[in-house]
Design a protein around this motif. Structure first.
Motif, PDB file in Angstrom:
ATOM      1  N   HIS A   1      -2.802  26.649  42.819  1.00  0.00           N
ATOM      2  CA  HIS A   1      -1.376  26.934  42.920  1.00  0.00           C
ATOM      3  C   HIS A   1      -0.587  25.780  42.319  1.00  0.00           C
ATOM      4  O   HIS A   1      -1.112  24.687  42.107  1.00  0.00           O
ATOM      5  CB  HIS A   1      -0.954  27.201  44.365  1.00  0.00           C
ATOM      6  CG  HIS A   1      -0.853  25.995  45.258  1.00  0.00           C
ATOM      7  ND1 HIS A   1      -1.958  25.236  45.626  1.00  0.00           N
ATOM      8  CD2 HIS A   1       0.207  25.388  45.860  1.00  0.00           C
ATOM      9  CE1 HIS A   1      -1.579  24.253  46.428  1.00  0.00           C
ATOM     10  NE2 HIS A   1      -0.271  24.321  46.567  1.00  0.00           N
TER      11      HIS A   1
ATOM     12  N   CYS B   1      -2.157  31.414  38.679  1.00  0.00           N
ATOM     13  CA  CYS B   1      -1.638  30.052  38.794  1.00  0.00           C
ATOM     14  C   CYS B   1      -1.036  29.501  37.501  1.00  0.00           C
ATOM     15  O   CYS B   1      -0.468  28.404  37.512  1.00  0.00           O
ATOM     16  CB  CYS B   1      -2.721  29.104  39.309  1.00  0.00           C
ATOM     17  SG  CYS B   1      -4.171  28.975  38.257  1.00  0.00           S
TER      18      CYS B   1
ATOM     19  N   SER C   1      -0.084  35.944  47.114  1.00  0.00           N
ATOM     20  CA  SER C   1      -0.205  35.213  45.855  1.00  0.00           C
ATOM     21  C   SER C   1       0.811  35.757  44.858  1.00  0.00           C
ATOM     22  O   SER C   1       1.212  36.923  44.931  1.00  0.00           O
ATOM     23  CB  SER C   1      -1.622  35.346  45.289  1.00  0.00           C
ATOM     24  OG  SER C   1      -2.576  34.775  46.167  1.00  0.00           O
TER      25      SER C   1
ATOM     26  N   CYS D   1       0.895  18.980  45.621  1.00  0.00           N
ATOM     27  CA  CYS D   1       0.004  20.071  45.996  1.00  0.00           C
ATOM     28  C   CYS D   1      -1.350  19.530  46.441  1.00  0.00           C
ATOM     29  O   CYS D   1      -1.935  18.680  45.755  1.00  0.00           O
ATOM     30  CB  CYS D   1      -0.224  21.026  44.830  1.00  0.00           C
ATOM     31  SG  CYS D   1       1.224  21.992  44.367  1.00  0.00           S
TER      32      CYS D   1
ATOM     33  N   LEU E   1       2.235  28.238  49.402  1.00  0.00           N
ATOM     34  CA  LEU E   1       3.369  28.321  48.485  1.00  0.00           C
ATOM     35  C   LEU E   1       4.708  28.100  49.185  1.00  0.00           C
ATOM     36  O   LEU E   1       5.732  27.905  48.516  1.00  0.00           O
ATOM     37  CB  LEU E   1       3.390  29.689  47.786  1.00  0.00           C
ATOM     38  CG  LEU E   1       2.173  30.023  46.917  1.00  0.00           C
ATOM     39  CD1 LEU E   1       2.363  31.389  46.262  1.00  0.00           C
ATOM     40  CD2 LEU E   1       1.933  28.957  45.866  1.00  0.00           C
TER      41      LEU E   1
ATOM     42  N   TRP F   1       4.014  29.108  42.585  1.00  0.00           N
ATOM     43  CA  TRP F   1       3.267  30.289  42.168  1.00  0.00           C
ATOM     44  C   TRP F   1       1.770  30.003  42.257  1.00  0.00           C
ATOM     45  O   TRP F   1       1.342  28.864  42.387  1.00  0.00           O
ATOM     46  CB  TRP F   1       3.661  30.733  40.764  1.00  0.00           C
ATOM     47  CG  TRP F   1       3.403  29.771  39.653  1.00  0.00           C
ATOM     48  CD1 TRP F   1       2.316  29.713  38.829  1.00  0.00           C
ATOM     49  CD2 TRP F   1       4.274  28.709  39.196  1.00  0.00           C
ATOM     50  NE1 TRP F   1       2.444  28.708  37.910  1.00  0.00           N
ATOM     51  CE2 TRP F   1       3.631  28.074  38.110  1.00  0.00           C
ATOM     52  CE3 TRP F   1       5.523  28.237  39.617  1.00  0.00           C
ATOM     53  CZ2 TRP F   1       4.193  26.992  37.432  1.00  0.00           C
ATOM     54  CZ3 TRP F   1       6.085  27.164  38.933  1.00  0.00           C
ATOM     55  CH2 TRP F   1       5.433  26.563  37.858  1.00  0.00           C
ATOM     56  N   GLY F   2       0.981  31.073  42.195  1.00  0.00           N
ATOM     57  CA  GLY F   2      -0.466  30.952  42.315  1.00  0.00           C
ATOM     58  C   GLY F   2      -0.971  31.537  43.624  1.00  0.00           C
ATOM     59  O   GLY F   2      -0.365  32.447  44.197  1.00  0.00           O
ATOM     60  N   ARG F   3      -2.060  30.986  44.101  1.00  0.00           N
ATOM     61  CA  ARG F   3      -2.703  31.483  45.316  1.00  0.00           C
ATOM     62  C   ARG F   3      -1.847  31.174  46.543  1.00  0.00           C
ATOM     63  O   ARG F   3      -1.316  30.071  46.685  1.00  0.00           O
ATOM     64  CB  ARG F   3      -4.080  30.848  45.468  1.00  0.00           C
ATOM     65  CG  ARG F   3      -4.897  31.385  46.620  1.00  0.00           C
ATOM     66  CD  ARG F   3      -6.316  30.853  46.563  1.00  0.00           C
ATOM     67  NE  ARG F   3      -7.133  31.335  47.654  1.00  0.00           N
ATOM     68  CZ  ARG F   3      -8.438  31.129  47.776  1.00  0.00           C
ATOM     69  NH1 ARG F   3      -9.067  30.422  46.844  1.00  0.00           N
ATOM     70  NH2 ARG F   3      -9.118  31.613  48.792  1.00  0.00           N
TER      71      ARG F   3
END
Length: 416
Positions: free
Chosen positions: A180, A148, A208, A228, A201, A193-195
């Motif tokens: 994320h 993340c 991920s 988010c 996403l 980006w991230g989980r």
């Protein structure tokens, strides 16, 4: 080439036997040339040692961008080493390593560039903008779980570090979820980006990513702001419409297809989506939304007319109706007018009016609502400190906490 080998010396066996026996072994250094292999001589050893001694290992050159002005003569916490520290101004590219000097780590951010040619270009350029309102460089730090932080790995980072993959873009707004991140550029592009679980996403999968990925949006959509949640994401477009992706549990994203005044049937319930899709629950799909926030299991939206809509779970009264109604349809919170901003905690909601007044409702445990009473299913005002009148300029909620940014209410009754 120099290498080692073992030469075995064999002697004949003891008297009366024919088998040879190993009596000793001798370890030798040999030199390998293109046209011969020979045993190293003492002169070869001396020449090799001189060559080795002359090969001094040079320290790695690292580049940093200055975040704050620094004058070591006046500001260094270690006066005895101030002469070895480098002065700089915000945005300056600093070379550290070898005889270049030292920099205090809390005043700079490392530029994660390994390519020597790019390092030279950055040094020639001399400066990088570090003010987000200027050119929009993004820096991240903290836990690198699920990638993340966007640095192409899963490592934790203890100092602000530039996200190298976005150096060519001007970032204007970012939002962090539990694991994320979403970001918007000045060209209305969105990166995530991230989980990736639940499709949060918006990339069409649940994968991920540890490096920013550009999100594909419908042609007619230009992103203005991103938000988010724990396991989901929202976008407000320049046309003030909402798109969402990720977990839609309790219809907290408004993705169920619900007509005005109706309840949703099982066939129209949407549990999750993996790409950003327009909100379909009336009346949200027909309102001009200027601000949204996502809690654990519910959301809040503010319209351009100052109305406040809530949707999702109402387990603790966070929807704001007088009863613990269980409905997947958005609810217009009554009794509130001129709302400018709203926020969601884990199971409570907060709204700020045009005069700076603050209202809270939902779960009241551990002081969540800013007053002594417990859960409240309807909005009630929060009493700010009377001796120092304030007006609220911004608000943020996270789990069971609330943060208000305020400034003094300057009028004739207030001592300046």
């Amino acid at each position: 080439m120099r290498c080692g080998c073992v030469v075995e010396r064999l002697d004949s066996g003891s008297e009366g036997t024919d088998a040879p026996s190993m009596e000793a072994s001798l370890e030798l250094d040999v030199l390998i040339y293109p046209d011969e292999v020979r045993v190293a001589t003492p002169d070869d050893f001396r020449e090799w040692e001189l060559e080795t001694a002359s090969q001094v290992s040079l320290p790695t050159v690292r580049l940093f961008v200055a975040l704050y002005p620094y004058n070591p003569a006046a500001m260094s916490p270690n006066p005895e080493t101030a002469a070895e520290e480098l002065p700089f101004v915000p945005g300056q590219i600093i070379k550290s390593g070898g005889l270049s000097g030292y920099v205090p780590s809390n005043m700079v951010a490392e530029v994660p560039v390994d390519d020597e040619y790019l390092k030279d270009l950055l040094l020639q350029q001399g400066f990088l903008p570090v003010d987000p309102s200027d050119r929009g460089i993004i820096m991240t730090f903290g836990s690198g779980s699920n990638g993340c932080l966007g640095h192409g790995n899963f490592n934790d980072v203890t100092q602000p570090k530039i996200v190298e993959a976005l150096l060519g873009y001007e970032l204007v707004q970012v939002s962090c979820g539990a694991s994320h991140v979403l970001a918007v550029t000045n060209e209305r592009e969105v990166f995530a980006w991230g989980r990736g679980d639940n499709g949060r996403l918006g990339l069409g999968t649940q994968d991920s990513h540890n490096c920013p990925q550009q999100v594909s949006l419908p042609m007619e959509v230009e992103a203005q702001k991103v938000e988010c949640g724990v396991d989901c994401s929202m976008i407000i477009s320049t046309r003030l419409s909402i798109l969402a992706c990720g977990s839609n549990r309790f219809n907290k994203l408004g993705l169920d297809q619900i007509a005005a005044g109706e309840e949703v049937g099982p066939a129209s319930q949407v549990e999750e989506v993996h790409s950003f899709a327009p909100v379909r629950s009336a009346p949200l799909n027909n309102e001009r939304i200027v601000q949204v926030d996502v809690g654990t299991a519910h959301s809040v939206a503010v319209t351009d007319r100052g109305q406040c809509f809530t949707f999702g779970s109402n387990q603790h009264g966070q929807i704001g109706c007088s009863s613990r109604r269980s409905s997947r349809a958005p609810y217009l919170v009554t009794g509130l007018q001129g709302i400018t901003v709203a926020a969601c905690g884990d199971a409570f909601t907060l709204a700020v009016g045009s005069e700076g007044e603050v209202y809270t409702w939902g779960k009241g445990a551990r002081g969540r609502l800013g007053r002594k009473e417990e859960d409240s299913g309807i909005p009630r005002p929060v009493q700010l400190e009377e001796t120092h009148p304030f007006t609220v300029t911004s608000v943020a909620c996270c789990h069971g906490n609330t943060l208000l940014a305020v400034k003094p209410l300057l009028d004739e009754s207030v001592t300046r």
